[in-house]
Design a protein around this motif. Sequence first.
Motif, PDB file in Angstrom:
ATOM      1  N   ALA A 133      25.989  39.572  53.887  1.00  0.00           N
ATOM      2  CA  ALA A 133      26.524  38.941  55.150  1.00  0.00           C
ATOM      3  C   ALA A 133      27.041  38.218  55.893  1.00  0.00           C
ATOM      4  O   ALA A 133      27.208  38.156  56.839  1.00  0.00           O
ATOM      5  CB  ALA A 133      24.574  38.435  55.619  1.00  0.00           C
ATOM      6  N   ALA A 170      30.640  39.576  56.084  1.00  0.00           N
ATOM      7  CA  ALA A 170      30.431  40.634  57.785  1.00  0.00           C
ATOM      8  C   ALA A 170      30.316  39.696  58.708  1.00  0.00           C
ATOM      9  O   ALA A 170      31.405  40.092  59.867  1.00  0.00           O
ATOM     10  CB  ALA A 170      28.809  41.288  58.076  1.00  0.00           C
ATOM     11  N   GLN A 171      30.450  38.940  58.722  1.00  0.00           N
ATOM     12  CA  GLN A 171      30.358  37.454  59.904  1.00  0.00           C
ATOM     13  C   GLN A 171      32.338  36.750  59.581  1.00  0.00           C
ATOM     14  O   GLN A 171      32.873  36.529  60.822  1.00  0.00           O
ATOM     15  CB  GLN A 171      29.318  36.039  60.019  1.00  0.00           C
ATOM     16  CG  GLN A 171      28.089  37.004  59.902  1.00  0.00           C
ATOM     17  CD  GLN A 171      27.049  35.653  59.561  1.00  0.00           C
ATOM     18  OE1 GLN A 171      27.258  35.373  58.976  1.00  0.00           O
ATOM     19  NE2 GLN A 171      25.886  36.196  60.064  1.00  0.00           N
ATOM     20  N   ALA A 213      29.350  48.529  57.011  1.00  0.00           N
ATOM     21  CA  ALA A 213      28.518  47.457  57.474  1.00  0.00           C
ATOM     22  C   ALA A 213      28.805  46.328  57.770  1.00  0.00           C
ATOM     23  O   ALA A 213      29.691  45.717  58.501  1.00  0.00           O
ATOM     24  CB  ALA A 213      27.313  47.085  56.786  1.00  0.00           C
ATOM     25  N   ARG A 239      31.835  46.427  60.594  1.00  0.00           N
ATOM     26  CA  ARG A 239      31.538  46.547  61.606  1.00  0.00           C
ATOM     27  C   ARG A 239      30.524  45.167  62.189  1.00  0.00           C
ATOM     28  O   ARG A 239      30.802  45.168  63.284  1.00  0.00           O
ATOM     29  CB  ARG A 239      29.922  47.298  61.958  1.00  0.00           C
ATOM     30  CG  ARG A 239      30.496  48.616  62.173  1.00  0.00           C
ATOM     31  CD  ARG A 239      29.600  49.698  62.429  1.00  0.00           C
ATOM     32  NE  ARG A 239      28.360  49.863  61.654  1.00  0.00           N
ATOM     33  CZ  ARG A 239      27.349  50.107  60.602  1.00  0.00           C
ATOM     34  NH1 ARG A 239      28.860  50.943  59.868  1.00  0.00           N
ATOM     35  NH2 ARG A 239      27.121  49.996  60.016  1.00  0.00           N
ATOM     36  N   GLY A 240      30.920  44.167  61.398  1.00  0.00           N
ATOM     37  CA  GLY A 240      30.165  43.011  61.496  1.00  0.00           C
ATOM     38  C   GLY A 240      29.161  43.317  62.245  1.00  0.00           C
ATOM     39  O   GLY A 240      27.931  41.532  61.949  1.00  0.00           O
ATOM     40  N   ASP A 241      27.778  43.699  61.042  1.00  0.00           N
ATOM     41  CA  ASP A 241      26.465  43.973  61.050  1.00  0.00           C
ATOM     42  C   ASP A 241      25.918  43.221  60.261  1.00  0.00           C
ATOM     43  O   ASP A 241      26.324  44.075  58.788  1.00  0.00           O
ATOM     44  CB  ASP A 241      25.916  45.248  61.181  1.00  0.00           C
ATOM     45  CG  ASP A 241      24.890  46.217  60.846  1.00  0.00           C
ATOM     46  OD1 ASP A 241      23.694  44.922  60.632  1.00  0.00           O
ATOM     47  OD2 ASP A 241      24.738  46.974  61.474  1.00  0.00           O
ATOM     48  N   SER A 242      25.512  41.818  59.536  1.00  0.00           N
ATOM     49  CA  SER A 242      25.335  41.328  58.492  1.00  0.00           C
ATOM     50  C   SER A 242      23.891  41.345  57.865  1.00  0.00           C
ATOM     51  O   SER A 242      23.455  42.059  56.503  1.00  0.00           O
ATOM     52  CB  SER A 242      24.886  39.620  58.992  1.00  0.00           C
ATOM     53  OG  SER A 242      24.158  39.550  60.161  1.00  0.00           O
ATOM     54  N   GLU A 243      23.053  42.199  58.976  1.00  0.00           N
ATOM     55  CA  GLU A 243      21.881  42.535  58.524  1.00  0.00           C
ATOM     56  C   GLU A 243      21.850  43.610  57.571  1.00  0.00           C
ATOM     57  O   GLU A 243      21.135  43.719  56.607  1.00  0.00           O
ATOM     58  CB  GLU A 243      20.538  42.126  59.522  1.00  0.00           C
ATOM     59  CG  GLU A 243      20.092  41.717  60.098  1.00  0.00           C
ATOM     60  CD  GLU A 243      20.251  40.738  59.061  1.00  0.00           C
ATOM     61  OE1 GLU A 243      19.336  40.738  58.044  1.00  0.00           O
ATOM     62  OE2 GLU A 243      20.185  38.764  59.624  1.00  0.00           O
ATOM     63  N   ARG A 244      22.931  44.611  57.909  1.00  0.00           N
ATOM     64  CA  ARG A 244      22.733  46.400  57.387  1.00  0.00           C
ATOM     65  C   ARG A 244      23.504  45.508  55.916  1.00  0.00           C
ATOM     66  O   ARG A 244      23.431  46.104  55.476  1.00  0.00           O
ATOM     67  CB  ARG A 244      23.388  47.398  58.042  1.00  0.00           C
ATOM     68  CG  ARG A 244      23.198  48.547  57.451  1.00  0.00           C
ATOM     69  CD  ARG A 244      24.250  49.930  58.115  1.00  0.00           C
ATOM     70  NE  ARG A 244      23.544  50.598  57.256  1.00  0.00           N
ATOM     71  CZ  ARG A 244      23.525  51.203  57.076  1.00  0.00           C
ATOM     72  NH1 ARG A 244      21.441  51.583  56.778  1.00  0.00           N
ATOM     73  NH2 ARG A 244      23.712  52.565  56.191  1.00  0.00           N
TER      74      ARG A 244
END
Length: 228
Positions: free
Chosen positions: A90, A93-94, A179, A182-187
Amino acid sequence: MRIPAHSVCTAIRDDIVAGVYERGSRLTEELLARRYGVSRVPVREALRTLEAEGFVVTRRHAGACVAEPTEQEAGDLLEMRSLLEPLGAARAAQRRTEAHLKVLRGLVRLGQERARRGNSEDLRSLGGWFHETLAQASGSPALTSMLTQLRHKIAWMYAVEASASPAEAWVEHGAIVDAVARGDSERARAITAVHTERSSGTHRLRFPSGGERVRNSQHPVNMSGLRH
């Protein structure tokens, strides 16, 4: 040339993980200094670090000895990994950089190729590099250090069975990278949690065996070529 303590620490830790020193066996400064071709000073520093990491314990009248973790302690390691690796994904992703993504994508391509060929030894190494890079992409040195220590200790305490579906594992690796990109931390967190849980099912506790207390070391006496 003075060998730095962290290189000595790496050498001793690698040999503990590889089973060169049995659990409970004594680790005398004199023996280790001779074995790795160094003075006792870096050995002493290395043993302090390894004690802090949980690989070594100091016993009255015996001195430094290889730790003897319980089954419960070993189980705790897998549980800790199941919590921290998703957190690392997570954060990645950030905070990941393009350089991290390039390496991760390259590892996924190699892993998928090796999975098709069925080369389990290559897959194990590639999987380790993948998770190490993912941890580094989290941008948290403390979290990266904790995950690295967990990987070392899990490798020491567990034997890992070959996955029945290595291709599926590398599909999951690819989905994690997508993920993260894409910066999708939850996925990224969710996929990594499922992947880590599946991986835990392939781990089997190692049990101490009889025989000599110290096997031949995988490290040469001259440690100038040690990896850091």
